[in-house]
Design a protein around this motif. Structure first.
Motif, PDB file in Angstrom:
ATOM      1  N   PRO A  76       0.809  -1.239   0.000  1.00 43.97           N
ATOM      2  CA  PRO A  76       0.000   0.000   0.000  1.00 43.97           C
ATOM      3  C   PRO A  76       0.841   1.287   0.000  1.00 43.97           C
ATOM      4  O   PRO A  76       0.349   2.334  -0.404  1.00 43.97           O
ATOM      5  CB  PRO A  76      -0.811  -0.089   1.303  1.00 43.97           C
ATOM      6  N   HIS A  77       2.102   1.199   0.457  1.00 48.03           N
ATOM      7  CA  HIS A  77       2.938   2.396   0.512  1.00 48.03           C
ATOM      8  C   HIS A  77       3.960   2.443  -0.630  1.00 48.03           C
ATOM      9  O   HIS A  77       4.931   3.197  -0.573  1.00 48.03           O
ATOM     10  CB  HIS A  77       3.673   2.458   1.852  1.00 48.03           C
ATOM     11  N   GLU A  78       3.706   1.615  -1.636  1.00 47.16           N
ATOM     12  CA  GLU A  78       4.694   1.435  -2.695  1.00 47.16           C
ATOM     13  C   GLU A  78       5.009   2.710  -3.476  1.00 47.16           C
ATOM     14  O   GLU A  78       6.140   2.899  -3.943  1.00 47.16           O
ATOM     15  CB  GLU A  78       4.174   0.360  -3.650  1.00 47.16           C
ATOM     16  N   ASP A  79       4.014   3.592  -3.631  1.00 47.19           N
ATOM     17  CA  ASP A  79       4.197   4.810  -4.433  1.00 47.19           C
ATOM     18  C   ASP A  79       5.462   5.574  -4.096  1.00 47.19           C
ATOM     19  O   ASP A  79       6.160   6.085  -4.978  1.00 47.19           O
ATOM     20  CB  ASP A  79       3.014   5.771  -4.200  1.00 47.19           C
ATOM     21  N   ARG A  80       5.691   5.683  -2.807  1.00 43.54           N
ATOM     22  CA  ARG A  80       6.838   6.447  -2.343  1.00 43.54           C
ATOM     23  C   ARG A  80       8.153   5.864  -2.857  1.00 43.54           C
ATOM     24  O   ARG A  80       9.023   6.589  -3.329  1.00 43.54           O
ATOM     25  CB  ARG A  80       6.831   6.361  -0.820  1.00 43.54           C
ATOM     26  N   ALA A  81       8.275   4.547  -2.751  1.00 44.69           N
ATOM     27  CA  ALA A  81       9.507   3.896  -3.194  1.00 44.69           C
ATOM     28  C   ALA A  81       9.659   4.015  -4.711  1.00 44.69           C
ATOM     29  O   ALA A  81      10.762   4.233  -5.227  1.00 44.69           O
ATOM     30  CB  ALA A  81       9.503   2.424  -2.772  1.00 44.69           C
ATOM     31  N   VAL A  82       8.532   3.901  -5.416  1.00 42.86           N
ATOM     32  CA  VAL A  82       8.596   3.963  -6.882  1.00 42.86           C
ATOM     33  C   VAL A  82       8.919   5.386  -7.346  1.00 42.86           C
ATOM     34  O   VAL A  82       9.739   5.587  -8.248  1.00 42.86           O
ATOM     35  CB  VAL A  82       7.265   3.461  -7.506  1.00 42.86           C
ATOM     36  N   THR A  83       8.300   6.383  -6.712  1.00 43.02           N
ATOM     37  CA  THR A  83       8.586   7.770  -7.089  1.00 43.02           C
ATOM     38  C   THR A  83      10.038   8.121  -6.791  1.00 43.02           C
ATOM     39  O   THR A  83      10.715   8.778  -7.589  1.00 43.02           O
ATOM     40  CB  THR A  83       7.654   8.736  -6.323  1.00 43.02           C
ATOM     41  N   THR A  84      10.522   7.678  -5.651  1.00 41.72           N
ATOM     42  CA  THR A  84      11.925   7.926  -5.311  1.00 41.72           C
ATOM     43  C   THR A  84      12.848   7.261  -6.324  1.00 41.72           C
ATOM     44  O   THR A  84      13.841   7.851  -6.770  1.00 41.72           O
ATOM     45  CB  THR A  84      12.215   7.423  -3.884  1.00 41.72           C
ATOM     46  N   GLY A  85      12.496   6.035  -6.717  1.00 43.01           N
ATOM     47  CA  GLY A  85      13.284   5.349  -7.741  1.00 43.01           C
ATOM     48  C   GLY A  85      13.275   6.117  -9.062  1.00 43.01           C
ATOM     49  O   GLY A  85      14.300   6.243  -9.729  1.00 43.01           O
ATOM     50  N   ALA A  86      12.106   6.656  -9.420  1.00 42.56           N
ATOM     51  CA  ALA A  86      12.013   7.443 -10.656  1.00 42.56           C
ATOM     52  C   ALA A  86      12.900   8.682 -10.556  1.00 42.56           C
ATOM     53  O   ALA A  86      13.543   9.093 -11.534  1.00 42.56           O
ATOM     54  CB  ALA A  86      10.565   7.843 -10.925  1.00 42.56           C
ATOM     55  N   ALA A  87      12.961   9.292  -9.369  1.00 46.37           N
ATOM     56  CA  ALA A  87      13.822  10.464  -9.179  1.00 46.37           C
ATOM     57  C   ALA A  87      15.293  10.085  -9.372  1.00 46.37           C
ATOM     58  O   ALA A  87      16.060  10.829  -9.987  1.00 46.37           O
ATOM     59  CB  ALA A  87      13.605  11.065  -7.790  1.00 46.37           C
ATOM     60  N   LEU A  88      15.677   8.914  -8.877  1.00 52.26           N
ATOM     61  CA  LEU A  88      17.060   8.455  -9.069  1.00 52.26           C
ATOM     62  C   LEU A  88      17.355   8.289 -10.558  1.00 52.26           C
ATOM     63  O   LEU A  88      18.448   8.627 -11.037  1.00 52.26           O
ATOM     64  CB  LEU A  88      17.291   7.121  -8.348  1.00 52.26           C
ATOM     65  N   ALA A 153       8.366  12.982  -2.827  1.00 55.30           N
ATOM     66  CA  ALA A 153       8.223  11.634  -2.260  1.00 55.30           C
ATOM     67  C   ALA A 153       8.795  11.526  -0.846  1.00 55.30           C
ATOM     68  O   ALA A 153       8.503  10.567  -0.139  1.00 55.30           O
ATOM     69  CB  ALA A 153       8.907  10.617  -3.173  1.00 55.30           C
ATOM     70  N   THR A 154       9.601  12.477  -0.435  1.00 54.94           N
ATOM     71  CA  THR A 154      10.308  12.288   0.832  1.00 54.94           C
ATOM     72  C   THR A 154       9.928  13.316   1.893  1.00 54.94           C
ATOM     73  O   THR A 154      10.518  13.353   2.961  1.00 54.94           O
ATOM     74  CB  THR A 154      11.841  12.361   0.617  1.00 54.94           C
ATOM     75  N   VAL A 155       8.962  14.142   1.568  1.00 56.40           N
ATOM     76  CA  VAL A 155       8.603  15.208   2.493  1.00 56.40           C
ATOM     77  C   VAL A 155       7.788  14.649   3.662  1.00 56.40           C
ATOM     78  O   VAL A 155       7.126  13.619   3.537  1.00 56.40           O
ATOM     79  CB  VAL A 155       7.810  16.315   1.738  1.00 56.40           C
ATOM     80  N   GLY A 156       7.910  15.275   4.817  1.00 54.21           N
ATOM     81  CA  GLY A 156       6.923  15.044   5.862  1.00 54.21           C
ATOM     82  C   GLY A 156       7.246  14.136   7.022  1.00 54.21           C
ATOM     83  O   GLY A 156       6.549  14.160   8.021  1.00 54.21           O
ATOM     84  N   ALA A 217      15.563   3.241   3.769  1.00 54.65           N
ATOM     85  CA  ALA A 217      15.259   4.338   4.694  1.00 54.65           C
ATOM     86  C   ALA A 217      13.766   4.667   4.645  1.00 54.65           C
ATOM     87  O   ALA A 217      13.151   4.963   5.669  1.00 54.65           O
ATOM     88  CB  ALA A 217      16.096   5.568   4.347  1.00 54.65           C
ATOM     89  N   LEU A 218      13.182   4.603   3.439  1.00 51.76           N
ATOM     90  CA  LEU A 218      11.749   4.909   3.293  1.00 51.76           C
ATOM     91  C   LEU A 218      10.866   3.908   4.032  1.00 51.76           C
ATOM     92  O   LEU A 218       9.719   4.203   4.359  1.00 51.76           O
ATOM     93  CB  LEU A 218      11.361   4.928   1.807  1.00 51.76           C
ATOM     94  N   ALA A 219      11.409   2.713   4.260  1.00 55.31           N
ATOM     95  CA  ALA A 219      10.649   1.719   5.014  1.00 55.31           C
ATOM     96  C   ALA A 219      11.052   1.724   6.487  1.00 55.31           C
ATOM     97  O   ALA A 219      10.682   0.823   7.242  1.00 55.31           O
ATOM     98  CB  ALA A 219      10.854   0.332   4.400  1.00 55.31           C
ATOM     99  N   GLY A 220      11.850   2.719   6.877  1.00 51.08           N
ATOM    100  CA  GLY A 220      12.246   2.827   8.282  1.00 51.08           C
ATOM    101  C   GLY A 220      13.271   1.789   8.721  1.00 51.08           C
ATOM    102  O   GLY A 220      13.268   1.339   9.869  1.00 51.08           O
ATOM    103  N   ALA A 221      14.184   1.420   7.823  1.00 44.40           N
ATOM    104  CA  ALA A 221      15.177   0.381   8.129  1.00 44.40           C
ATOM    105  C   ALA A 221      16.087   0.794   9.292  1.00 44.40           C
ATOM    106  O   ALA A 221      16.485   1.951   9.389  1.00 44.40           O
ATOM    107  CB  ALA A 221      16.036   0.111   6.893  1.00 44.40           C
TER     108      ALA A 221
END
Lengths: 358, 358
Positions: A76-88, A153-156, A217-221
């Motif tokens: 359900p939280h995949e968008d963030r990881a995918v958007t961050t990947g697109a930014a890379l 994708a990383t704000v907040g 990091a986005l998954a709180g590792a």
């Protein structure tokens, strides 16, 4: 669950992530309209879009995604990881455009590089100057936009903030690695240690370690997982670059998308060449010094250079380095902090990024 | 309060802001240690620091600061406006480094440009190639770091987010303006309309309008104030660039810090030159076409070109455009939404940025 089904599922997810990254980049770039109404400016924007959307293996987005899943990231939280990947990926496009200007490369992904494609003014050398300047600007634009995409994708929250800090560190590392790389060209003969430092920063951290960690990091590792990704990512990244260097001299242009003589003509200071320089004696050494880095190098001379690389044992040495590092990477995946499904996906990627394809 | 005391207080604040920006940039850059231990990499970092810290008029940070104060920003929250201003300055340093590469300029602020200063490999053309590539990388680094500095200052609330969005828009605008500028060089004779579009994006929005608005956003300015800053900033920015173009041809190198023949040798497509082209006939036109843009232009021919610019009335025309725009800017400052003290400071800046100095 059988191994076959697991593999299918990983391949399926990988394909889905790749498609989502492609769509996201296409939508993002379609929404960027030039603020001035000039057809040639629009053409520049279009070329940049095409470069980003129609090419690239999406290695960094995939590593970001699997880094995220390996840290327990859930769908359900995949968008963030995918958007961050697109930014890379967008950042990387900007970096490649500049890389091609710096190397004076003619082809990338089987097409003219941006600065060559834009070198179309009525006269030479104005055309060449324009192409180079336009490519500097389009590269800068891609990097600025990457930054916007990443910020969204990383704000907040703290997770996003950590991801952003890793991204910042990555930018400084890769640019510094490139700086060391161009410095190497101004120095006497290629040096193995220096070439290894370049690939550590320019490729291993940039292409593998940081994308994995940013996703994580986005998954709180926890820190232990970020360290496990370093132990996996650094040897894999080095092995990947070493493989790329071998392909740059011995590869099939139909597969690599760039002329096979480019690396030799540029005099690229790879680990492979550094080993050849370190081992060559007498006429072999003279041959290296005379022809490696000569823009006029032809296929006959290139064949002689390849023979030197083989005969000195430099190729075998590098194949051994690749095997060693690929093994270290696979070993590091046993770390219990990496979620099992992600570890399997990363093992598949390791194989794909380091295998012989000649 | 007498006018004299008000002026002193504005001058005092301006000086203080400038010093704080300088300190902040110096501290920020001192903290950036290269991730690899190589003396030549360290030298690149050092050069970049020197370029940022020891030069520049800090126009954008000052406009950001006064934009913020004009929107009711108050001293206890000043750090945010100053840090954001410093980020604009750092971004600008990166842009100038790239600009000098694109123009092939030798001097900036009375010193060798970054790409020239770094062109020190043992041999030529390797040295030139290295200098250019190193400057591309250092420019990229400065822009990435600017972004980090800005993120620190704008995180956490809607005001910061609005400032960031304006910054993003500004980056796209200025790069697109530069793109249009280099396109102009590939086209037939300079065109007045096109030259005006270039300075609107490359200078007026970038140097004046956006910095003011970014500062204002940090103080939570309403849309009406952002619009007032556009009405002030666009004419001031255009007048500033027109003045800069005049100085580029007629100015004193001791004041401008760049050789007075550079703009003419580069064939810079300024509004001034566009007017000269539009008005020149017969031998005057031939002179323009032959010598404007000739890298070998000498002082004697330059004097002839200047004479054409004067005789055609192009210089008078541009002086009139400057006066008109400076007047519009001053007029816009009457807007009641701009806090009075800031309006006075901006009037002083308007005078300083547009006055004749020949």
């Amino acid at each position: 669950m059988t191994a076959g089904i697991v593999d299918t599922s990983i391949t399926g997810m990988t394909g889905r992530v790749r498609r989502r990254v492609d769509e996201l980049l296409a939508d993002f770039l379609d929404a960027r309209r030039p603020p001035v109404g000039d057809p040639d400016v629009a053409e520049g924007y279009r070329l940049l879009r095409e470069f980003v959307v129609e090419g690239g293996k999406r290695i960094r987005p995939l590593l970001c995604y699997w880094g995220w899943r390996g840290a327990g990231g859930e769908t359900p939280h995949e968008d963030r990881a995918v958007t961050t990947g697109a930014a890379l990926e967008l950042y990387h496009a900007g970096l490649l455009i500049h890389d091609d200007v710096m190397d004076g490369s003619e082809l990338r992904r089987g097409r003219p590089t941006i600065h060559r494609g834009l070198a179309r003014a009525p006269r030479w050398p104005e055309a060449e100057t324009f192409g180079r300047s336009a490519a500097i600007l389009l590269g800068v634009l891609a990097q600025a936009w990457a930054d916007e995409l990443l910020a969204d994708a990383t704000v907040g929250d703290v997770r996003g903030r950590t991801a952003r800090e890793l991204f910042n560190r990555m930018r400084t590392e890769v640019v510094t690695g490139q700086y060391l790389d161009i410095l190497a060209h101004t120095r006497a003969d290629a040096d193995v240690e220096q070439a290894l430092t370049v690939i550590r920063y320019k490729t291993a951290r940039y292409t593998v370690e940081r994308p994995l960690q940013i996703g994580a990091a986005l998954a709180g590792a926890p820190p232990a997982l970020l360290e496990a990704y370093s132990r996996f990512g650094l040897p894999l990244g080095e092995a990947f670059q070493l493989r790329d260097d071998v392909l740059g001299v011995f590869g099939d242009p139909a597969v690599t998308g760039k002329p096979v003589l480019d690396d030799l003509r540029e005099g690229k200071r790879t680990v492979l060449m550094a080993h050849a320089y370190a081992r060559a004696r007498g006429p072999e050494r003279d041959l290296l010094r005379t022809w490696h880095g000569d823009p006029g190098l032809d296929e006959r001379r290139a064949a002689e250079l390849r023979q030197v690389i083989v005969d000195t044992g430099a190729l075998d040495e590098v194949e051994e380095l690749i095997a060693l590092r690929a093994g270290q990477a696979i070993e590091a995946l046993r770390d219990q902090t990496i979620a099992p499904e992600a570890a399997r996906a990363l093992a598949v990627l390791t194989e794909r990024l380091t295998r012989r394809v000649r």
